[in-house]
Motif scaffolding. Structure first.
Motif, PDB file in Angstrom:
ATOM      1  N   THR A 438      -5.308 -12.925  22.070  1.00 25.58           N
ATOM      2  CA  THR A 438      -6.612 -13.392  22.519  1.00 25.58           C
ATOM      3  C   THR A 438      -7.605 -13.348  21.366  1.00 25.58           C
ATOM      4  O   THR A 438      -7.684 -12.358  20.644  1.00 25.58           O
ATOM      5  CB  THR A 438      -7.132 -12.549  23.706  1.00 25.58           C
ATOM      6  N   LYS A 439      -8.317 -14.425  21.157  1.00 27.05           N
ATOM      7  CA  LYS A 439      -9.335 -14.487  20.094  1.00 27.05           C
ATOM      8  C   LYS A 439      -8.737 -14.113  18.741  1.00 27.05           C
ATOM      9  O   LYS A 439      -9.362 -13.404  17.959  1.00 27.05           O
ATOM     10  CB  LYS A 439     -10.504 -13.559  20.412  1.00 27.05           C
ATOM     11  N   ALA A 440      -7.530 -14.560  18.460  1.00 25.83           N
ATOM     12  CA  ALA A 440      -6.853 -14.302  17.191  1.00 25.83           C
ATOM     13  C   ALA A 440      -6.468 -12.841  16.999  1.00 25.83           C
ATOM     14  O   ALA A 440      -6.095 -12.430  15.916  1.00 25.83           O
ATOM     15  CB  ALA A 440      -7.688 -14.772  15.998  1.00 25.83           C
ATOM     16  N   ALA A 441      -6.560 -12.033  18.057  1.00 27.13           N
ATOM     17  CA  ALA A 441      -6.193 -10.614  17.973  1.00 27.13           C
ATOM     18  C   ALA A 441      -5.067 -10.315  18.952  1.00 27.13           C
ATOM     19  O   ALA A 441      -4.938 -10.959  19.992  1.00 27.13           O
ATOM     20  CB  ALA A 441      -7.396  -9.733  18.290  1.00 27.13           C
ATOM     21  N   ASN A 442      -4.238  -9.342  18.604  1.00 24.35           N
ATOM     22  CA  ASN A 442      -3.169  -8.904  19.485  1.00 24.35           C
ATOM     23  C   ASN A 442      -3.661  -7.762  20.366  1.00 24.35           C
ATOM     24  O   ASN A 442      -4.255  -6.804  19.871  1.00 24.35           O
ATOM     25  CB  ASN A 442      -1.958  -8.429  18.679  1.00 24.35           C
ATOM     26  N   VAL A 443      -3.379  -7.868  21.650  1.00 19.99           N
ATOM     27  CA  VAL A 443      -3.728  -6.811  22.596  1.00 19.99           C
ATOM     28  C   VAL A 443      -2.460  -6.422  23.355  1.00 19.99           C
ATOM     29  O   VAL A 443      -1.756  -7.288  23.873  1.00 19.99           O
ATOM     30  CB  VAL A 443      -4.806  -7.283  23.593  1.00 19.99           C
ATOM     31  N   SER A 444      -2.177  -5.136  23.390  1.00 17.87           N
ATOM     32  CA  SER A 444      -1.058  -4.655  24.186  1.00 17.87           C
ATOM     33  C   SER A 444      -1.525  -4.436  25.618  1.00 17.87           C
ATOM     34  O   SER A 444      -2.485  -3.695  25.860  1.00 17.87           O
ATOM     35  CB  SER A 444      -0.523  -3.341  23.614  1.00 17.87           C
ATOM     36  N   ARG A 445      -0.825  -5.062  26.547  1.00 18.41           N
ATOM     37  CA  ARG A 445      -1.193  -4.840  27.950  1.00 18.41           C
ATOM     38  C   ARG A 445      -1.001  -3.378  28.324  1.00 18.41           C
ATOM     39  O   ARG A 445      -1.738  -2.828  29.151  1.00 18.41           O
ATOM     40  CB  ARG A 445      -0.398  -5.759  28.883  1.00 18.41           C
ATOM     41  N   LEU A 446      -0.031  -2.695  27.699  1.00 16.51           N
ATOM     42  CA  LEU A 446       0.216  -1.291  28.006  1.00 16.51           C
ATOM     43  C   LEU A 446      -0.935  -0.405  27.519  1.00 16.51           C
ATOM     44  O   LEU A 446      -1.259   0.607  28.147  1.00 16.51           O
ATOM     45  CB  LEU A 446       1.531  -0.842  27.369  1.00 16.51           C
ATOM     46  N   GLU A 447      -1.550  -0.796  26.399  1.00 15.70           N
ATOM     47  CA  GLU A 447      -2.702  -0.038  25.910  1.00 15.70           C
ATOM     48  C   GLU A 447      -3.869  -0.134  26.896  1.00 15.70           C
ATOM     49  O   GLU A 447      -4.550   0.863  27.178  1.00 15.70           O
ATOM     50  CB  GLU A 447      -3.124  -0.566  24.544  1.00 15.70           C
ATOM     51  N   VAL A 448      -4.083  -1.345  27.430  1.00 17.94           N
ATOM     52  CA  VAL A 448      -5.178  -1.528  28.387  1.00 17.94           C
ATOM     53  C   VAL A 448      -4.855  -0.807  29.693  1.00 17.94           C
ATOM     54  O   VAL A 448      -5.724  -0.168  30.303  1.00 17.94           O
ATOM     55  CB  VAL A 448      -5.445  -3.022  28.631  1.00 17.94           C
ATOM     56  N   GLU A 449      -3.593  -0.868  30.129  1.00 17.72           N
ATOM     57  CA  GLU A 449      -3.204  -0.147  31.339  1.00 17.72           C
ATOM     58  C   GLU A 449      -3.394   1.357  31.162  1.00 17.72           C
ATOM     59  O   GLU A 449      -3.830   2.048  32.091  1.00 17.72           O
ATOM     60  CB  GLU A 449      -1.748  -0.456  31.676  1.00 17.72           C
ATOM     61  N   ALA A 450      -3.075   1.852  29.959  1.00 11.88           N
ATOM     62  CA  ALA A 450      -3.223   3.282  29.702  1.00 11.88           C
ATOM     63  C   ALA A 450      -4.691   3.705  29.776  1.00 11.88           C
ATOM     64  O   ALA A 450      -5.004   4.846  30.140  1.00 11.88           O
ATOM     65  CB  ALA A 450      -2.643   3.633  28.333  1.00 11.88           C
ATOM     66  N   ALA A 451      -5.608   2.798  29.433  1.00 13.98           N
ATOM     67  CA  ALA A 451      -7.036   3.103  29.542  1.00 13.98           C
ATOM     68  C   ALA A 451      -7.527   3.014  30.982  1.00 13.98           C
ATOM     69  O   ALA A 451      -8.439   3.740  31.390  1.00 13.98           O
ATOM     70  CB  ALA A 451      -7.832   2.144  28.654  1.00 13.98           C
ATOM     71  N   LEU A 452      -6.931   2.128  31.774  1.00 11.45           N
ATOM     72  CA  LEU A 452      -7.324   1.985  33.181  1.00 11.45           C
ATOM     73  C   LEU A 452      -6.809   3.132  34.052  1.00 11.45           C
ATOM     74  O   LEU A 452      -7.497   3.592  34.970  1.00 11.45           O
ATOM     75  CB  LEU A 452      -6.777   0.670  33.736  1.00 11.45           C
ATOM     76  N   ARG A 453      -5.619   3.592  33.740  1.00 11.87           N
ATOM     77  CA  ARG A 453      -4.917   4.505  34.644  1.00 11.87           C
ATOM     78  C   ARG A 453      -5.691   5.779  34.983  1.00 11.87           C
ATOM     79  O   ARG A 453      -5.708   6.199  36.145  1.00 11.87           O
ATOM     80  CB  ARG A 453      -3.543   4.841  34.052  1.00 11.87           C
ATOM     81  N   PRO A 454      -6.356   6.433  34.029  1.00 14.36           N
ATOM     82  CA  PRO A 454      -7.049   7.692  34.392  1.00 14.36           C
ATOM     83  C   PRO A 454      -8.413   7.502  35.062  1.00 14.36           C
ATOM     84  O   PRO A 454      -9.034   8.503  35.456  1.00 14.36           O
ATOM     85  CB  PRO A 454      -7.201   8.390  33.039  1.00 14.36           C
ATOM     86  N   LEU A 455      -8.869   6.270  35.211  1.00 11.41           N
ATOM     87  CA  LEU A 455     -10.191   6.068  35.807  1.00 11.41           C
ATOM     88  C   LEU A 455     -10.163   6.439  37.283  1.00 11.41           C
ATOM     89  O   LEU A 455      -9.171   6.179  37.984  1.00 11.41           O
ATOM     90  CB  LEU A 455     -10.635   4.609  35.631  1.00 11.41           C
ATOM     91  N   PRO A 456     -11.218   7.045  37.801  1.00  9.77           N
ATOM     92  CA  PRO A 456     -11.241   7.478  39.210  1.00  9.77           C
ATOM     93  C   PRO A 456     -10.968   6.319  40.165  1.00  9.77           C
ATOM     94  O   PRO A 456     -11.538   5.230  40.027  1.00  9.77           O
ATOM     95  CB  PRO A 456     -12.673   7.999  39.383  1.00  9.77           C
ATOM     96  N   GLY A 457     -10.076   6.563  41.110  1.00  8.40           N
ATOM     97  CA  GLY A 457      -9.781   5.577  42.133  1.00  8.40           C
ATOM     98  C   GLY A 457      -8.711   4.574  41.773  1.00  8.40           C
ATOM     99  O   GLY A 457      -8.305   3.755  42.611  1.00  8.40           O
ATOM    100  N   VAL A 458      -8.220   4.603  40.532  1.00  7.20           N
ATOM    101  CA  VAL A 458      -7.178   3.667  40.106  1.00  7.20           C
ATOM    102  C   VAL A 458      -5.812   4.305  40.323  1.00  7.20           C
ATOM    103  O   VAL A 458      -5.525   5.365  39.770  1.00  7.20           O
ATOM    104  CB  VAL A 458      -7.352   3.269  38.627  1.00  7.20           C
ATOM    105  N   GLU A 459      -4.991   3.657  41.122  1.00  3.40           N
ATOM    106  CA  GLU A 459      -3.639   4.167  41.337  1.00  3.40           C
ATOM    107  C   GLU A 459      -2.618   3.446  40.478  1.00  3.40           C
ATOM    108  O   GLU A 459      -1.779   4.078  39.845  1.00  3.40           O
ATOM    109  CB  GLU A 459      -3.257   4.038  42.808  1.00  3.40           C
TER     110      GLU A 459
END
Length: 545
Positions: A438-459
């Protein structure tokens, strides 16, 4: 390429060559100041001697965090002149990202700016490195970055734990400072095989990969690519991709390798970029995706003749005729290959039967396409995983055993699914793994999932990329809320911005139930089906809304 009996294979040799050929000509131009190649040589020599006086040398780990400009380019080149290993750090870094890079790269010296645009890097550094505020300016002892010994900022006023870059440069002027003779001796010991640069890029795990490139790659491959980008000594090139991303770094090195002028705006804001194009005589732009679309629109609205600026206007062939988009070459590369491994010149019109090709091999890369499950070579024209060897392939991933990175015969499995025809033209099909471009940059979906996972209410968070005509791919997410939880999309995005760079934060988040998650019989996610479902939910929400 600069003329010579032997093409330079180290940065010190390349700089000597280009300075000898283009000394009085503009090397780096900004609205505030312009450096000739002679002055660039003097500035980088002074910084190199200052680093030597500080105790740096071959293999010293230097982290560089600054926007495009004179400080970035002189520090980068000076570090490579003495054989140091430079970790380029994004100015978009959040504290957790910076903490990882400084610890993982074994950074000993940090050089950067105090702030840029809305970013306060004093706050970022102190949040990334607990205890930093109580440390002395030199001789740091911080468990979070155990090798880090000093921090140098453009403005260190009022900071007990950092010193100014002016103070660092002053070390080059001291009576006992390293002199030109010693610097030349140091440069003579820099070898093409020496590791030179670490580029952190999202990988197949939640932590970014650390791609390592050698002096030979940094020096030879940009010069090779300059032929495909048709760069000439009289060009004035403005790279819109920042130099801390590999695409911007390689274009900067391409520009300098041919003795052209590297033009940097004071900030990436579109109006500032357009003003820079107008004021500094830019005739080349290197950009991609959404930034290019917005720049093209803004420049045209300001009366800029975009057709006269290569890379901003539509591409034309050698005869000056417009090249239809399907017959334009879409060069293919990655951080691991120091930009393009497959390409054709920008003015090359693809034959009708090669529409969509990324071109033929560049710079000595060997390419093979294999069955991703068996590893057996595939026939020409059949889809398989691209593997690469030779050329400007990375020396490895920092702190990762080479046996985990390369095949036994030295090929790198790219996870790109491609077709390779009998004429050597490569056609990109898809990513095999979890990468989102995206936008000439590589993003790992697992990295984003790892940031979402500990947020309150996210299972259960699931991140995918959806096709986007301007971004390449758009990062989106589906979230299964915990039982009884009520989640808010804007609140989740705000929380993610605290730990992820902005381009990694999902553009849209939809909420689903466990029963909506498509899985295989063995429980694995069916990502393609999930992506279609997310796309349908987003479309329905927009229609309803």
């Amino acid at each position: 390429m600069m003329q010579g009996t032997e093409p330079p294979s180290t940065l010190p040799a390349l700089l000597r060559s280009v300075v000898a050929a283009r000394g009085p000509h503009d090397a780096v131009a900004m609205a505030a100041e312009t450096l000739s190649y002679d002055e660039l040589d003097r500035r980088t020599a002074r910084m190199a001697c200052a680093l030597l006086a500080l105790g740096a040398g071959k293999g010293a780990r230097i982290a560089l965090m600054a926007p495009d400009g004179v400080l970035w380019i002189t520090t980068f080149l000076a570090s490579l002149r003495i054989g140091a290993l430079v970790s380029v750090v994004s100015t978009l870094c959040t504290p957790p990202e910076l903490a990882h890079i400084l610890r993982h790269s074994d950074a000993q010296i940090f050089i950067g700016v105090r702030g840029f645009l809305r970013h306060d890097y004093v706050r970022t550094l102190t949040a990334a490195l607990p205890g930093l505020e109580t440390q002395p300016a030199e001789g740091l002892r911080i468990p979070a970055a155990p090798y880090l010994r000093s921090v140098w900022l453009d403005d260190a006023d009022g900071l007990g734990w950092a010193r100014s870059i002016d103070a660092l440069l002053a070390r080059a002027d001291a009576p006992a400072a390293p002199d030109a003779e010693l610097l030349a001796a140091v440069e003579a010991e820099v070898a093409p095989s020496d590791d030179a640069v670490i580029v952190y890029t999202s990988g197949s795990t939640s932590a970014p990969k650390a791609v390592v490139h050698t002096q030979g790659n940094v020096t030879r491959h940009p010069r090779e690519l300059s032929r495909y980008f048709l760069l000439k000594p009289g060009d004035r090139m403005l790279p819109q991709l920042p130099a801390f991303w590999l695409g911007g770094m390689v274009m900067a090195l391409q520009t300098l390798s041919v003795g052209a002028t590297l033009v940097y705006p004071a900030s990436p804001e579109i109006e500032v970029v357009v003003d820079t194009i107008r004021q500094l005589g830019v005739n080349r732009v290197n950009s991609w995706g959404d930034p290019l679309v917005r720049l093209r629109q803004a420049a045209a609205a300001r009366g800029v003749d975009i057709d006269r600026i290569v890379g901003l206007g539509p591409f034309r062939d050698a005869a000056g005729e417009l090249i239809p988009p399907p017959l334009q070459v879409n060069m293919l590369g990655m951080s691991e290959t120091f930009a393009a491994h497959s390409a054709e010149p920008l003015d090359h019109r693809l034959p009708d039967d090669k529409a969509g090709s990324s071109g033929r091999t560049v710079g000595g890369f060997e390419r093979r396409v294999v069955d991703p499950e068996t590893g057996a070579p595939t026939p020409p024209g059949q889809v398989g995983e691209l593997q690469l060897r030779g050329g400007a392939l990375m020396s490895g991933l920092y702190k990762v055993d080479s046996r985990q990175v390369f095949t036994p015969d030295g090929f790198y499995p790219t996870s790109d699914l491609v077709r390779l025809d009998a004429d050597g033209h490569l056609y990109f099909v898809a990513r095999r793994g979890d990468m989102i471009k995206t936008k000439a940059a590589n993003v790992s979906r697992l990295e984003v999932e790892a940031a979402l996972r500990p947020l309150p209410g996210v299972e259960l968070p699931i991140v995918v990329g959806l096709p986007d005509p301007e971004l390449g791919q758009r990062v989106v997410a589906a979230v299964v809320p915990a039982t009884g939880a009520t989640l808010n999309e804007d609140a989740l995005k705000a929380a993610l911005r605290e730990v992820l760079s902005s381009f990694k934060v999902p553009r849209e988040i939809v909420f689903i139930g466990h029963e909506d998650v498509p899985r295989t019989a063995t429980g694995k996610l069916r990502l393609f089906e999930l992506a279609d479902m997310i796309a349908a939910r987003i479309a329905a929400r927009r229609t309803a809304g």
